[in-house]
Design a protein around this motif. Structure first.
Motif, short mmCIF file in Angstrom:
data_model
loop_
_atom_site.label_atom_id
_atom_site.label_comp_id
_atom_site.label_asym_id
_atom_site.label_seq_id
_atom_site.Cartn_x
_atom_site.Cartn_y
_atom_site.Cartn_z
N ARG A 59 0.86 -1.19 0.00
CA ARG A 59 0.00 0.00 0.00
C ARG A 59 0.88 1.23 0.00
NH1 ARG A 59 -0.49 3.03 4.59
NH2 ARG A 59 0.52 2.13 6.41
N GLY A 60 0.35 2.34 -0.54
CA GLY A 60 1.09 3.58 -0.54
C GLY A 60 1.52 4.01 -1.92
N CYS A 61 2.49 4.92 -1.93
CA CYS A 61 3.01 5.47 -3.19
C CYS A 61 4.49 5.79 -3.01
CB CYS A 61 2.23 6.74 -3.55
SG CYS A 61 2.71 7.50 -5.13
N ILE A 62 5.31 5.30 -3.92
CA ILE A 62 6.76 5.48 -3.88
C ILE A 62 7.20 6.24 -5.13
CG2 ILE A 62 9.01 4.32 -3.82
CD1 ILE A 62 7.48 3.70 -1.30
N SER A 63 8.03 7.26 -4.93
CA SER A 63 8.61 8.00 -6.04
C SER A 63 10.02 7.48 -6.30
CB SER A 63 8.67 9.49 -5.67
OG SER A 63 9.34 10.21 -6.67
N TYR A 64 10.31 7.23 -7.57
CA TYR A 64 11.63 6.78 -8.01
C TYR A 64 12.21 7.94 -8.82
CZ TYR A 64 14.90 3.94 -10.88
OH TYR A 64 16.00 3.43 -11.53
N TYR A 65 13.25 8.57 -8.29
CA TYR A 65 13.75 9.79 -8.94
C TYR A 65 15.26 9.90 -8.81
CZ TYR A 65 14.04 11.83 -4.22
OH TYR A 65 14.36 12.07 -2.91
N LYS A 66 15.82 10.83 -9.61
CA LYS A 66 17.24 11.18 -9.48
C LYS A 66 17.34 12.69 -9.39
CE LYS A 66 18.91 9.35 -13.26
NZ LYS A 66 19.80 9.03 -14.39
N PHE A 77 6.42 6.55 -10.65
CA PHE A 77 5.67 6.46 -9.40
C PHE A 77 5.17 5.03 -9.28
CE2 PHE A 77 4.82 10.93 -10.72
CZ PHE A 77 5.43 11.57 -9.65
N TYR A 78 5.42 4.41 -8.14
CA TYR A 78 4.91 3.07 -7.89
C TYR A 78 3.76 3.17 -6.90
CZ TYR A 78 9.37 1.78 -9.97
OH TYR A 78 10.44 1.67 -10.82
N THR A 79 2.65 2.50 -7.23
CA THR A 79 1.51 2.44 -6.33
C THR A 79 1.19 0.98 -6.04
OG1 THR A 79 0.03 2.68 -8.24
CG2 THR A 79 0.55 4.68 -7.00
N GLN A 80 0.28 0.76 -5.11
CA GLN A 80 0.06 -0.57 -4.56
C GLN A 80 -0.09 -1.67 -5.61
OE1 GLN A 80 -1.66 2.12 -3.56
NE2 GLN A 80 -3.74 1.94 -4.32
N ASP A 81 0.30 -2.86 -5.17
CA ASP A 81 0.21 -4.10 -5.94
C ASP A 81 1.15 -4.12 -7.14
OD1 ASP A 81 -0.76 -6.71 -6.29
OD2 ASP A 81 -2.26 -6.04 -7.74
N VAL A 82 2.40 -3.70 -6.90
CA VAL A 82 3.40 -3.72 -7.97
C VAL A 82 4.75 -4.13 -7.39
CG1 VAL A 82 4.03 -1.27 -7.73
CG2 VAL A 82 4.32 -2.39 -9.93
N PHE A 83 5.53 -4.87 -8.19
CA PHE A 83 6.92 -5.17 -7.85
C PHE A 83 7.79 -4.06 -8.41
CE2 PHE A 83 5.12 -9.48 -7.74
CZ PHE A 83 5.63 -9.92 -6.53
N PHE A 84 8.83 -3.69 -7.67
CA PHE A 84 9.69 -2.60 -8.14
C PHE A 84 11.05 -2.67 -7.45
CE2 PHE A 84 7.96 -1.04 -4.22
CZ PHE A 84 8.91 -0.19 -3.69
N THR A 85 12.00 -1.98 -8.03
CA THR A 85 13.32 -1.72 -7.46
C THR A 85 14.02 -0.74 -8.39
OG1 THR A 85 15.29 -2.74 -6.46
CG2 THR A 85 14.61 -3.59 -8.62
N ASP A 86 15.22 -0.34 -8.07
CA ASP A 86 16.05 0.38 -9.03
C ASP A 86 16.68 -0.72 -9.89
OD1 ASP A 86 18.15 1.54 -10.45
OD2 ASP A 86 18.54 3.01 -8.90
N LEU A 87 16.02 -1.02 -10.99
CA LEU A 87 16.32 -2.22 -11.75
C LEU A 87 17.75 -2.28 -12.27
CD1 LEU A 87 14.80 -4.76 -12.51
CD2 LEU A 87 14.13 -3.66 -14.63
N ILE A 88 18.25 -1.17 -12.81
CA ILE A 88 19.61 -1.17 -13.38
C ILE A 88 20.64 -1.46 -12.29
CG2 ILE A 88 21.32 0.17 -14.64
CD1 ILE A 88 18.80 -0.53 -16.29
N ALA A 89 20.55 -0.76 -11.17
CA ALA A 89 21.51 -0.96 -10.08
C ALA A 89 21.37 -2.36 -9.49
CB ALA A 89 21.31 0.10 -9.00
N TYR A 90 20.15 -2.86 -9.40
CA TYR A 90 19.89 -4.21 -8.85
C TYR A 90 20.54 -5.28 -9.73
CZ TYR A 90 17.10 -8.25 -7.26
OH TYR A 90 16.69 -9.47 -6.78
N VAL A 91 20.32 -5.19 -11.03
CA VAL A 91 20.84 -6.20 -11.96
C VAL A 91 22.36 -6.11 -12.07
CG1 VAL A 91 20.87 -6.93 -14.38
CG2 VAL A 91 18.69 -6.43 -13.25
N LYS A 92 22.89 -4.88 -12.18
CA LYS A 92 24.34 -4.71 -12.38
C LYS A 92 25.14 -4.84 -11.08
CE LYS A 92 25.71 -1.49 -15.23
NZ LYS A 92 25.87 -0.15 -15.85
N GLY A 93 24.48 -4.70 -9.94
CA GLY A 93 25.19 -4.77 -8.66
C GLY A 93 26.04 -3.53 -8.39
N THR A 94 25.63 -2.40 -8.98
CA THR A 94 26.37 -1.15 -8.81
C THR A 94 25.59 -0.19 -7.91
OG1 THR A 94 25.34 -0.26 -10.81
CG2 THR A 94 27.49 -1.32 -11.06
#
Length: 197
Positions: A59-66, A77-94
């Motif tokens: 639940r809630g709302c998350i802003s993904y920004y730089k 913007f991520y809102t409820q019932d969604v999977f998310f992350t900082d995908l590039i950093a997650y995959v690359k490990g940076t």
């Protein structure tokens, strides 16, 4: 370990919206998730952090920004019932150059990358879910860049009104403007011209 059953009901449905997953491997995988409660303004990650978690927004709302030249550039913007992350950093490990910040009081379920990988290795069903959810995230990222580059301000705004009207009530206008790639003044003029403001 996340054992709060009401929290798990929604994430189970979400996982199964991608593919069939039997009860036992799903229960084992979800046992590695932990619940995080965020107050408005709290961050899941900030510039320079390693991104070691994949998240589900209960639940809630998350802003993904730089930050670019001391200005916020909203990527999503991520809102409820969604999977998310900082995908590039997650995959690359940076380390990330972005922020994940709660715009509302939010509840997030988080799984560490190592635990996610173990669950994928233990079950073909879960591996399929992981692959499909990552593919979906990359497609959304590509489509977002494509819209910014190939659609007019008006087209982007009207698409937001049509696809995600709740954001206009939940998110400050200056962040909506940033998300659309225009200035707050430009958004105000656009809304007036379209009879929305």
């Amino acid at each position: 370990m996340c054992s709060d059953t009401p929290l798990l009901n929604n994430i189970k449905k979400k996982v199964r919206s991608y593919t069939t997953v039997d009860d036992e491997p799903l229960a084992m995988a979800l046992g590695a998730y932990r619940a995080i409660t965020l107050r408005k303004g709290e961050r899941l990650s900030r510039q320079g952090d390693k991104v070691n978690h994949f998240y589900y927004l209960e639940r809630g709302c998350i802003s993904y920004y730089k930050m670019e030249e001391d200005a916020i550039k909203v990527l999503e913007f991520y809102t409820q019932d969604v999977f998310f992350t900082d995908l590039i950093a997650y995959v690359k490990g940076t380390p990330t150059d972005c922020y994940l910040e709660a715009l509302e009081d939010s509840t997030v379920l988080a799984v560490h990358k190592d635990d996610a990988e173990r669950s994928f290795a233990s079950s073909h069903q879960l591996e399929r879910f992981g692959r499909l959810s990552m593919q979906e995230a990359f497609v959304k990222l590509f489509n977002r860049v494509d819209r910014l580059n190939n659609r007019s301000n008006e087209e982007r705004y009207l698409r937001l009104v049509q696809k995600r009207p709740d954001l206009l009530q939940r998110v400050p206008q200056y962040l909506i403007a940033s998300y659309l790639g225009i200035t707050p003044v430009g958004l105000s003029k656009l809304r007036k011209r379209l009879g929305k403001g």
